[in-house]
Design an enzyme around this catalytic site. Structure first.
Site, mmCIF file in Angstrom:
data_model
loop_
_atom_site.group_PDB
_atom_site.id
_atom_site.type_symbol
_atom_site.label_atom_id
_atom_site.label_comp_id
_atom_site.label_asym_id
_atom_site.label_seq_id
_atom_site.Cartn_x
_atom_site.Cartn_y
_atom_site.Cartn_z
ATOM 1 N N THR A 311 0.877 -1.338 -0.018
ATOM 2 C CA THR A 311 0.076 -0.150 -0.058
ATOM 3 C C THR A 311 0.846 0.933 0.125
ATOM 4 O O THR A 311 2.056 1.096 0.169
ATOM 5 C CB THR A 311 -0.821 0.086 1.233
ATOM 6 O OG1 THR A 311 -0.294 0.440 2.347
ATOM 7 C CG2 THR A 311 -1.507 -1.328 1.414
ATOM 8 N N CYS A 312 0.279 2.253 -0.171
ATOM 9 C CA CYS A 312 0.960 3.776 -0.133
ATOM 10 C C CYS A 312 0.763 4.152 1.200
ATOM 11 O O CYS A 312 1.412 5.356 1.310
ATOM 12 C CB CYS A 312 0.251 4.777 -1.194
ATOM 13 S SG CYS A 312 -1.299 5.253 -0.717
ATOM 14 N N ASP A 313 0.709 3.319 2.148
ATOM 15 C CA ASP A 313 0.615 3.915 3.566
ATOM 16 C C ASP A 313 1.767 3.457 4.268
ATOM 17 O O ASP A 313 2.408 2.412 3.997
ATOM 18 C CB ASP A 313 -0.397 3.067 4.334
ATOM 19 C CG ASP A 313 -0.843 3.492 5.620
ATOM 20 O OD1 ASP A 313 0.141 3.833 6.475
ATOM 21 O OD2 ASP A 313 -1.998 3.818 5.964
#
Lengths: 379, 379
Positions: A311-313
């Site tokens: 994810t981009c987290d």
């Protein structure tokens, strides 16, 4: 082992589950094992444990319903969540569950209303001890308050049946059970003065699994527990609620490398699984759970990587500073060991990345316990 | 507001979403808004934002597919996740997405292979600044490395298009944008020496929402950003990727009290929603996100509570030490404000407790922004 068609995939070795269950039962003879359903409620896992004679512990009506579909008798299920929605209590009681944990007057009122005459188990707070999965003191009362609650429950027509505590998950110190057991003894004595004799002590879960390092042998836990039980004022049935120790090591998560990167001098490997779609305990524990790792390239030349998710987290990271093949590349597989516990149950589809598929194997199809990840470093 | 038939229920006021979107667009005129789809991808939220002219930012092919079903043109979508599975890149490129973030040689190789000639946006690391949702430095490179990567991308036939950074979610300090914008200027100058002229600077997200306390007004963020953009060596299109600031305050989570308890002198209220089935950011942030709370009893007599979830997991706690009605009881509702962002997307069914149902309201059915929870304390 043949490469899976698609990753991430969680492979659960049911023979390893069985071995772990038998090991726990053998180390603690005479103590009933109630598997903590929440930890990994895959039907094949539950079915195998049921066939081996394991009992179960639940925290909601949905968990009970799942067990019922597998033929588990509700009368052998402990409902150990001290705070339950009224509808869940009613559903469980109607089905045949008869033992319920509690640690508040509210719970007494709910139980008296929808489960009249039920057997109740008071939850004691366990003192904070070193555990890799921290506890926030959400449940449990001190022994004085427990006396008052048990008497109040009796006054409402409930049946004082037992006392429970939980030392915290992945408990590395066996002596964590000592103090709570002394508190149990104190409580039993005080209650005896009021004519209350308990039937059961629930020693909870917390038994550790092997991650990068091996915990102490179960025999050391058993010794502490047996000494504690021997010190109680009278004999009671003892039960434990292991989860992680039963299923963690049986699971191997197969992930694919989707990219590597060099950032600020550190090498990163990005996988198609991360905190949000399967490894939430990495985030929960501040990356302290050191899952043993290995990769499909298995090169002699090694390098250190930070292992992160798709994810981009930024919180989606699994492990900092692990050793993998220096030439690790896009498309390679990374095997994360000891991922049978508390993985799929916390997974979401955040950012559009699906949780792992689960494949249970046994007999000839099983690669053997730990074979996928090999011995952890330093062994 | 009529009580919902069942809880937990997340009520999203689409008019509040629209108001927040318009407020951001008005505060930053001339800057394109690409909503961070991950934050709350409910189709009704996306549809309303699309109708208002918002563009979108994605981190996976699944997010793109969702947007496509709502009629969003892929050509206006930014693919901002710097590390992407090859199949996702190919899928997005074939559909019409043409701008892709990157911060590694691996990503250049993947893009050159399956998205030849694509426009690429290099991701700079943002210096660590105070943010309520911590960052682990997962993405981004320093400006020197960015120069090298952009030139390498050009050499592989990709089109150097932009530069991006992200200051961290719920960023309370507007000046967090200053230093990264100076780094952007430095990068633009160095690249110009190599004949590279960029078209876009992506200022990322991080714009805060109101929780218990109000953040500084957007105008203060706009002032810092405008000054930073004015200092760049030449004019570029600027874009932002807000998520939380668009949808958080529009959401109110309606939960039911399933039990209260007194433990060690502290009062606890247990709800049917907690960290695992909707409020994972409580756990992620160490309970630092102070959701404004109110209860249906709304008594004059107040008391302090720890607010926790329904599971038997001790980490399932939402907030420590919040003020609610002293006579709060089983069956009462608790309203948690500012729960429109990063709630349902992280939710799992752990312990058998389902995530909230979602109900989007607008027009007459909408209670008005913030009406459910009232003004936060101290306002």
């Amino acid at each position: 082992m043949a490469r899976p068609v698609s990753t991430p995939e969680l492979v659960i070795d049911l023979d390893a589950v069985a071995d772990a269950y038998r090991g726990i039962a053998a180390a603690l003879p005479g103590i009933a094992v109630h598997y903590a359903t929440k930890c990994n409620p895959h039907p094949d896992v539950l079915r195998r444990l049921h066939a081996l004679g394991s009992r179960f512990e639940i925290a909601s009506a949905a968990e009970l319903e799942l067990l019922e579909t597998l033929g588990v008798a509700p009368g052998e299920v402990l409902y150990s969540n001290p705070v339950k929605p009224v509808a869940h209590i009613a559903r469980a009681f109607a089905t045949g569950v008869w033992r319920f944990a509690f640690d508040s007057h509210d719970e007494i009122a709910k139980l008296a209303q929808v489960a009249p005459g039920a057997a109740v188990v008071v939850r004691l707070a366990a003192p904070r001890t070193r555990s890799d999965v921290p506890s926030e003191g959400k449940f449990g009362v001190d022994p004085e308050q427990a006396v008052e609650l048990v008497l109040a429950a009796r006054a409402r027509g409930l049946r004082p049946y037992g006392v429970a505590f939980h030392v915290g998950s992945q408990m590395l110190a066996p002596d964590a059970w000592s103090r709570p057991l002394r508190a149990v003894g104190w409580l039993m004595e005080r209650l005896a003065e009021h004519g209350v004799r308990l039937s059961m002590v629930d020693l909870g879960g917390g038994f550790p699994a092997r991650y990068a390092a091996s915990p102490l042998p179960l025999a050391e836990y058993a010794a502490v527990i047996e000494a504690g039980l021997a010190g109680l004022p009278y004999g009671v049935e003892a039960v434990i609620e292991p989860g992680r120790a039963v299923v963690a090591e049986a699971g191997t998560l197969v992930a694919s490398v989707i990219g590597t990167a060099l950032r600020g001098g550190a090498r990163w490997a990005h996988l198609d699984v991360g905190a949000f779609n399967g490894l939430m305990e990495s985030l929960e524990t501040g990356n302290r759970l050191r899952f043993p790792v290995r990769d499909s390239r298995d090169s002699a030349q090694r390098d250190r990587f930070h292992l992160t998710g798709p994810t981009c987290d930024s919180q989606d990271t699994i492990l900092f500073d692990v050793e993998l093949s220096a030439d690790l590349s896009v498309g390679d597989h990374v095997y994360l060991g000891s991922t049978g516990a508390y993985t799929t149950v916390y997974a979401s589809h955040f950012n559009g990345f699906a949780p792992p598929t689960v494949r249970c194997v046994s007999g000839q199809a099983a690669p053997g316990r730990g074979a996928l990840v090999g011995a952890p470093p330093g062994q």
